[in-house]
Design an enzyme around this catalytic site. Structure first.
Site, PDB file in Angstrom:
ATOM      1  N   LYS A 264       0.774  -1.214   0.099  1.00 64.73           N
ATOM      2  CA  LYS A 264      -0.064   0.086  -0.015  1.00 64.73           C
ATOM      3  C   LYS A 264       0.801   1.314   0.008  1.00 64.73           C
ATOM      4  CE  LYS A 264      -3.255   2.690   3.063  1.00 64.73           C
ATOM      5  NZ  LYS A 264      -3.744   2.482   4.351  1.00 64.73           N
ATOM      6  N   LYS A 276     -10.100  12.832   8.720  1.00 68.02           N
ATOM      7  CA  LYS A 276      -9.124  12.276   9.953  1.00 68.02           C
ATOM      8  C   LYS A 276      -9.226  13.595  10.968  1.00 68.02           C
ATOM      9  CE  LYS A 276      -6.357   8.862   8.228  1.00 68.02           C
ATOM     10  NZ  LYS A 276      -6.644   7.561   8.985  1.00 68.02           N
ATOM     11  N   ASP A 287       1.646   6.486   5.631  1.00 67.92           N
ATOM     12  CA  ASP A 287       0.791   5.732   5.397  1.00 67.92           C
ATOM     13  C   ASP A 287       1.039   4.764   3.842  1.00 67.92           C
ATOM     14  OD1 ASP A 287      -1.738   4.065   6.066  1.00 67.92           O
ATOM     15  OD2 ASP A 287      -3.037   5.310   4.622  1.00 67.92           O
ATOM     16  N   ARG A 350      -7.697  -0.459   1.427  1.00 69.37           N
ATOM     17  CA  ARG A 350      -8.167  -1.832   0.864  1.00 69.37           C
ATOM     18  C   ARG A 350      -8.664  -1.573  -0.541  1.00 69.37           C
ATOM     19  NH1 ARG A 350     -12.374  -2.270   5.918  1.00 69.37           N
ATOM     20  NH2 ARG A 350     -10.504  -1.323   6.733  1.00 69.37           N
TER      21      ARG A 350
END
Length: 493
Positions: A264, A276, A287, A350
């Protein structure tokens, strides 16, 4: 990062060294090598007289001491020999590493590898000592830091005492892993206005030039035309161009299907429309830890050249809120043809991974797929910051990764997958929703990805709790590069 030369020897001749490193147990327990070096009497006296308590991680550097055969003698406390564990032994190595790098030592003979925890062997000891000594020099260096001098050492070479002469493979793997971890940390630590998807693509291209990897970069237009609706849905909110970054290393039989690593690569995650909280949002530059781990693993692969075919697939984008960003309630169609209702735009990892997993299988026909991602905050709640989560549809693959994690101390803990969790992903408007509620959040994320890997042996690594540290020691860890390198090098045996 300065490169240290590592060797192993079966002899304890000290003439070629200016520094000698020896382990000392707190209760005066002796190792035979101290007697060979003529240090047993002196060390026993120092411990008995409390001149050196030999507590775990305690060090004492003696210069030009009459008892020492070398100019410098570094005593490393290892605590109670009966309580020597993997953790306490690694703490002793770390202390020795810090002391050496802060000293004037140039050529070192280390006898610290003459001891190891009961559950391990000398090869493990050699690996850990090498990894710590090389990786201990890591210091993030980037133009954004301004006038900064990175860590330096005077240590040029370290020779470890070993009962077996042929230990080159162990030393090389540990050192290559340290350099792979360095690349992973450098990429993850770099601010998101520098480390964009384009920067990750350029890093892959440079790796290709250095080690001969085949590198392919897919652009937004190509991916849209292919039908990567899930990936492009995340990317549509950002003006920064997304990239699908593919690397291929051919070290095995040309007819052997490769092992695919999928990482990812969200270079900054605001959460999108599901924004967020502002506190600690700066850490969302991490991330892309999965992408960084894939590239770091390829750095190590390039150095080691294992007898294996390996491909890397990295979907990379920002996740931003804008007038063109996806919204909760939108439905998108993934590359596999399955439709997804977006209930939360902050469950974007995802979405980009599912298209990358499909693309990797369609393009490279891999024998096994391992994906890695800073995927769920729920994994931090479940496992904390010491151990990564692992799930998969093939227990033999999961077991091999668990073994690799234990061997390198870059550990994983298996969480279950089961059909019962699929009910949480039910949608009235699509084949599935992209979240399954608070309960079992890490598992339902894995269950989502499992829908895209039904026909391939697959394992999923959730590294949300282990890819970086917060607080005063904020920074990327380089995990799980060491475990991946261990698995890949031994998968080729």
């Amino acid at each position: 990062m300065q490169e240290i030369q590592f060797n192993a020897t079966q002899t304890l001749t000290t003439d070629a060294y200016d520094t000698l490193v020896v382990p000392v147990f707190a209760k005066g327990d002796q190792i035979s090598q101290l007697h060979t070096l003529g240090l047993d009497t002196a060390v026993a006296r120092w411990v008995e007289q409390n001149d050196f308590e030999a507590g775990n991680g305690q060090t004492l550097l003696l210069l030009d001491h009459a008892a020492s055969p070398c100019q410098r003698l570094l005593l490393v406390g290892c605590g109670d020999s009966a309580k020597l564990t993997e953790k306490t032994y690694r703490q002793a190595i770390k202390a020795a590493t810090n002391a050496l790098h802060q000293s004037g030592a140039h050529n070192v003979l280390s006898v610290l590898t003459s001891i190891w925890p009961e559950s391990r062997d000398q090869a493990w000891s050699l690996y850990q000592n090498t990894l710590f000594l090389q990786h201990g020099l890591y210091d993030y260096q980037h133009p954004s830091r301004g006038d900064f001098t990175p860590k330096q050492t005077r240590v040029q070479s370290v020779t470890f005492f070993s009962h077996e002469a042929e230990q080159d493979d162990v030393l090389k793997q540990a050192q290559a892993s340290a350099y792979g971890m360095k690349m992973t940390q450098d990429l993850a630590n770099t601010p998101a206005n520098y480390c964009t998807p384009t920067h990750l693509a350029e890093t892959a291209q440079q790796l290709g030039k250095t080690y001969g990897f085949e590198v392919t970069i897919l652009e937004r237009e190509q991916m849209t035309e292919m039908g990567m609706g899930a990936f492009m849905a995340v990317a549509q909110g950002s003006q920064t161009p997304p990239k699908m970054i593919c690397l291929s290393y051919q070290g095995g039989d040309p007819d052997q299907p490769p092992i695919a690593l999928v990482g990812k690569g969200v270079t900054f995650d605001t959460g999108g429309i599901s924004l967020k909280p502002g506190q600690a949002m700066d850490e969302m530059k991490y991330d892309m830890g999965g992408a960084a781990a894939v590239l770091g693993t390829f750095e190590a692969i390039g150095r080691l050249q294992p007898n294996q075919n390996i491909v890397g697939v990295i979907p990379s984008t920002e996740n931003m809120p804008s007038g063109s960003a996806i919204k909760p309630g939108d439905v998108v169609t993934s590359l596999s043809g399955q439709t997804i209702e977006i209930l939360n735009t902050d469950a974007e990892g995802r979405l980009i991974l599912c298209d990358a997993l499909t693309y990797a299988q369609q393009t490279f026909k891999p024998e096994k797929v391992i994906d890695m991602a800073t995927l769920t905050g729920a994994c931090i709640i479940a496992l904390g910051h010491e151990i990564s989560g692992i799930m998969g549809n093939d227990q033999a693959l999961v077991d091999a990764l668990l073994d690799a994690g234990r061997e390198t101390y870059d550990r994983f803990w298996q969480l279950p997958l089961a059909d019962e969790f699929d009910a949480q992903l039910k949608s009235n408007f699509a084949d599935m929703a992209n979240i399954g509620g608070r309960a079992a959040g890490t598992i339902t994320a894995g269950q989502f990805l499992a829908r895209y890997t039904r026909d391939t042996r697959w394992a999923h690594l959730d590294i949300a709790g282990t890819a970086w540290r917060s607080g005063e020691q904020k920074g990327a860890t380089g995990r799980p590069v060491a475990a991946l390198v261990q698995y890949l090098t031994h998968a080729s045996d």
